[in-house]
Design a protein around this motif. Sequence first.
Motif, PDB file in Angstrom:
ATOM      1  N   HIS A 182       1.159  -1.281  -0.037  1.00  0.00           N
ATOM      2  CA  HIS A 182       0.039  -0.307   0.181  1.00  0.00           C
ATOM      3  C   HIS A 182       1.277   0.960  -0.458  1.00  0.00           C
ATOM      4  O   HIS A 182       1.865   1.171   0.687  1.00  0.00           O
ATOM      5  N   ALA A 183       0.761   2.171  -0.484  1.00  0.00           N
ATOM      6  CA  ALA A 183       1.227   3.278  -0.507  1.00  0.00           C
ATOM      7  C   ALA A 183       0.104   4.549  -0.219  1.00  0.00           C
ATOM      8  O   ALA A 183      -1.048   4.554  -0.004  1.00  0.00           O
ATOM      9  N   HIS A 184       1.625   5.154   0.693  1.00  0.00           N
ATOM     10  CA  HIS A 184       0.186   6.505   1.404  1.00  0.00           C
ATOM     11  C   HIS A 184       0.886   7.555   0.853  1.00  0.00           C
ATOM     12  O   HIS A 184       2.613   8.203   1.597  1.00  0.00           O
ATOM     13  N   ILE A 185       0.819   8.495   0.237  1.00  0.00           N
ATOM     14  CA  ILE A 185       1.175   9.600  -0.761  1.00  0.00           C
ATOM     15  C   ILE A 185       0.918  11.078   0.515  1.00  0.00           C
ATOM     16  O   ILE A 185       0.052  11.368   0.625  1.00  0.00           O
ATOM     17  N   THR A 189       3.488   0.220   2.536  1.00  0.00           N
ATOM     18  CA  THR A 189       3.510  -0.096   3.957  1.00  0.00           C
ATOM     19  C   THR A 189       3.137  -1.868   3.359  1.00  0.00           C
ATOM     20  O   THR A 189       2.627  -2.311   2.387  1.00  0.00           O
ATOM     21  N   LEU A 190       3.465  -2.763   4.191  1.00  0.00           N
ATOM     22  CA  LEU A 190       2.412  -4.674   3.915  1.00  0.00           C
ATOM     23  C   LEU A 190       2.225  -4.759   5.151  1.00  0.00           C
ATOM     24  O   LEU A 190       2.340  -3.799   6.205  1.00  0.00           O
ATOM     25  N   PRO A 191       1.123  -5.701   4.851  1.00  0.00           N
ATOM     26  CA  PRO A 191       0.450  -6.181   5.808  1.00  0.00           C
ATOM     27  C   PRO A 191       1.239  -6.581   6.549  1.00  0.00           C
ATOM     28  O   PRO A 191       1.664  -7.129   6.540  1.00  0.00           O
ATOM     29  N   LYS A 192       0.037  -6.577   8.496  1.00  0.00           N
ATOM     30  CA  LYS A 192       1.024  -7.702   9.088  1.00  0.00           C
ATOM     31  C   LYS A 192       1.262  -8.879   9.073  1.00  0.00           C
ATOM     32  O   LYS A 192       0.209  -9.406   8.351  1.00  0.00           O
ATOM     33  N   GLY A 193       2.318  -9.452   9.283  1.00  0.00           N
ATOM     34  CA  GLY A 193       2.364 -10.643   8.827  1.00  0.00           C
ATOM     35  C   GLY A 193       3.100 -11.551   7.249  1.00  0.00           C
ATOM     36  O   GLY A 193       2.245 -12.231   6.354  1.00  0.00           O
ATOM     37  N   TYR A 194       3.595 -10.375   6.692  1.00  0.00           N
ATOM     38  CA  TYR A 194       3.642 -10.065   5.643  1.00  0.00           C
ATOM     39  C   TYR A 194       4.645 -11.920   5.191  1.00  0.00           C
ATOM     40  O   TYR A 194       5.465 -11.973   6.045  1.00  0.00           O
ATOM     41  N   SER A 195       4.153 -12.494   4.242  1.00  0.00           N
ATOM     42  CA  SER A 195       4.983 -12.985   3.437  1.00  0.00           C
ATOM     43  C   SER A 195       6.929 -12.265   2.970  1.00  0.00           C
ATOM     44  O   SER A 195       6.417 -10.866   2.501  1.00  0.00           O
ATOM     45  N   PRO A 196       7.998 -13.281   3.357  1.00  0.00           N
ATOM     46  CA  PRO A 196       9.224 -11.883   3.058  1.00  0.00           C
ATOM     47  C   PRO A 196       9.652 -12.084   1.268  1.00  0.00           C
ATOM     48  O   PRO A 196      10.283 -11.446   0.787  1.00  0.00           O
ATOM     49  N   TRP A 197       8.537 -12.995   0.753  1.00  0.00           N
ATOM     50  CA  TRP A 197       7.984 -12.732  -0.652  1.00  0.00           C
ATOM     51  C   TRP A 197       7.876 -11.350  -0.813  1.00  0.00           C
ATOM     52  O   TRP A 197       7.797 -10.708  -2.006  1.00  0.00           O
ATOM     53  N   SER A 198       6.961 -10.794  -0.441  1.00  0.00           N
ATOM     54  CA  SER A 198       6.768  -9.075  -0.636  1.00  0.00           C
ATOM     55  C   SER A 198       7.109  -8.189  -0.403  1.00  0.00           C
ATOM     56  O   SER A 198       7.034  -7.561  -0.866  1.00  0.00           O
ATOM     57  N   LEU A 199       8.391  -8.583   0.236  1.00  0.00           N
ATOM     58  CA  LEU A 199       9.246  -7.496   0.390  1.00  0.00           C
ATOM     59  C   LEU A 199       9.869  -7.519  -1.007  1.00  0.00           C
ATOM     60  O   LEU A 199      10.781  -6.597  -0.999  1.00  0.00           O
ATOM     61  N   TYR A 200      10.190  -8.457  -1.440  1.00  0.00           N
ATOM     62  CA  TYR A 200      11.142  -8.449  -2.760  1.00  0.00           C
ATOM     63  C   TYR A 200       9.632  -7.580  -4.126  1.00  0.00           C
ATOM     64  O   TYR A 200      10.256  -6.801  -4.419  1.00  0.00           O
ATOM     65  N   ASP A 201       8.394  -7.779  -3.806  1.00  0.00           N
ATOM     66  CA  ASP A 201       7.911  -7.053  -4.736  1.00  0.00           C
ATOM     67  C   ASP A 201       6.944  -5.564  -4.012  1.00  0.00           C
ATOM     68  O   ASP A 201       7.413  -4.901  -5.725  1.00  0.00           O
ATOM     69  N   VAL A 249      -1.516  10.775   9.858  1.00  0.00           N
ATOM     70  CA  VAL A 249      -1.735   9.961   8.099  1.00  0.00           C
ATOM     71  C   VAL A 249      -2.089   8.271   8.446  1.00  0.00           C
ATOM     72  O   VAL A 249      -1.701   8.160   9.500  1.00  0.00           O
ATOM     73  N   THR A 250      -3.135   8.648   7.928  1.00  0.00           N
ATOM     74  CA  THR A 250      -4.531   7.307   8.493  1.00  0.00           C
ATOM     75  C   THR A 250      -3.314   6.187   8.048  1.00  0.00           C
ATOM     76  O   THR A 250      -4.468   5.651   6.528  1.00  0.00           O
ATOM     77  N   ILE A 251      -2.915   5.491   8.651  1.00  0.00           N
ATOM     78  CA  ILE A 251      -1.988   4.477   8.281  1.00  0.00           C
ATOM     79  C   ILE A 251      -3.145   3.099   9.260  1.00  0.00           C
ATOM     80  O   ILE A 251      -2.454   3.117  10.221  1.00  0.00           O
ATOM     81  N   PRO A 252      -3.231   1.748   8.643  1.00  0.00           N
ATOM     82  CA  PRO A 252      -4.523   1.355   9.479  1.00  0.00           C
ATOM     83  C   PRO A 252      -3.751  -0.182   9.861  1.00  0.00           C
ATOM     84  O   PRO A 252      -2.003  -0.093  10.200  1.00  0.00           O
ATOM     85  N   GLU A 253      -3.834  -0.370  11.499  1.00  0.00           N
ATOM     86  CA  GLU A 253      -3.731  -0.385  12.781  1.00  0.00           C
ATOM     87  C   GLU A 253      -2.620  -1.898  11.978  1.00  0.00           C
ATOM     88  O   GLU A 253      -1.241  -2.661  12.690  1.00  0.00           O
TER      89      GLU A 253
END
Length: 215
Positions: free
Chosen positions: A46-49, A126-138, A174-178
């Motif tokens: 998710h991108a928060h500008i 941001t990435l969702p909590k509990g994200y897969s390590p692959w998501s860091l690549y993405d 900034v409203t970033i979900p928990e």
Amino acid sequence: MEAYQALERRRSTRWFLDRPVAIEDLKKIAELGLRSPSWVNSQPYHAHIVTGSTLAKIKEEFLAASQAGKASQPELAATPRKDWSQDAQEHMAHWQAGVKTTLGDMEPLQEAAIHLYNAPAVVYLTLPKGYSPWSLYDLGGFGMGMIIAATERGIASLPAYRFVVYPDIIRKYVTIPEDEVLILGIGLGYRDPSAVVNRITAPRKPLTELLDYKE
Ligand SMILES: Cc1cc2nc3c(=O)[nH]c(=O)nc-3n(C[C@H](O)[C@H](O)[C@H](O)COP(=O)(O)O)c2cc1C
């Protein structure tokens, strides 16, 4: 500009001019970043500008916190230097030595950092909590896609850990979900050609050191 020119010309910018980036440009950059590949098209990021008066308040509080010596509290912990590979440690040391030679000492860089590099726009990733390590690549691909799209439009950038060292301050404005983890910020803006910190360069290792080729 062709993609290869953008890749050749891109460099980190550590001091931006006092010139805003049009919201249409920021949206287009994010949209092009989204063309990046991701694991099974998961698009986990998710991108928060953030720009304008909201970013100004964040900068003000970051500056006060830095000057008060507040400890960094990133949501994605920084890896201690000693835990990196020997090779990576050497490259980091080499870069830092180069910065000292270029700037005389590290102070101008630290000064730029506490002012968040005067960036007129920051994209918090941001990435969702509990994200897969692959998501860091993405996420890296998404960020790089945005950086290249920005370069093509004459907009300079800086991906920086520094932008996210005080998540409590960012989350206040900034409203970033928990359930999202703040990973990194990318500063976007127009490069100040006269800023001393923009003289910093970053040599790359020769291709032969990282590339094997077998027919
Ligand atoms: C994940 C990440 C975090 C970074 N954090 C910072 C930072 O906090 N401050 C900074 O000045 N540069 C930061 N950088 C920029 C790197 O120092 C820079 O990309 C590297 O030295 C190569 O230089 P170049 O981008 O000019 O090619 C970061 C880059 C990445 C990819």
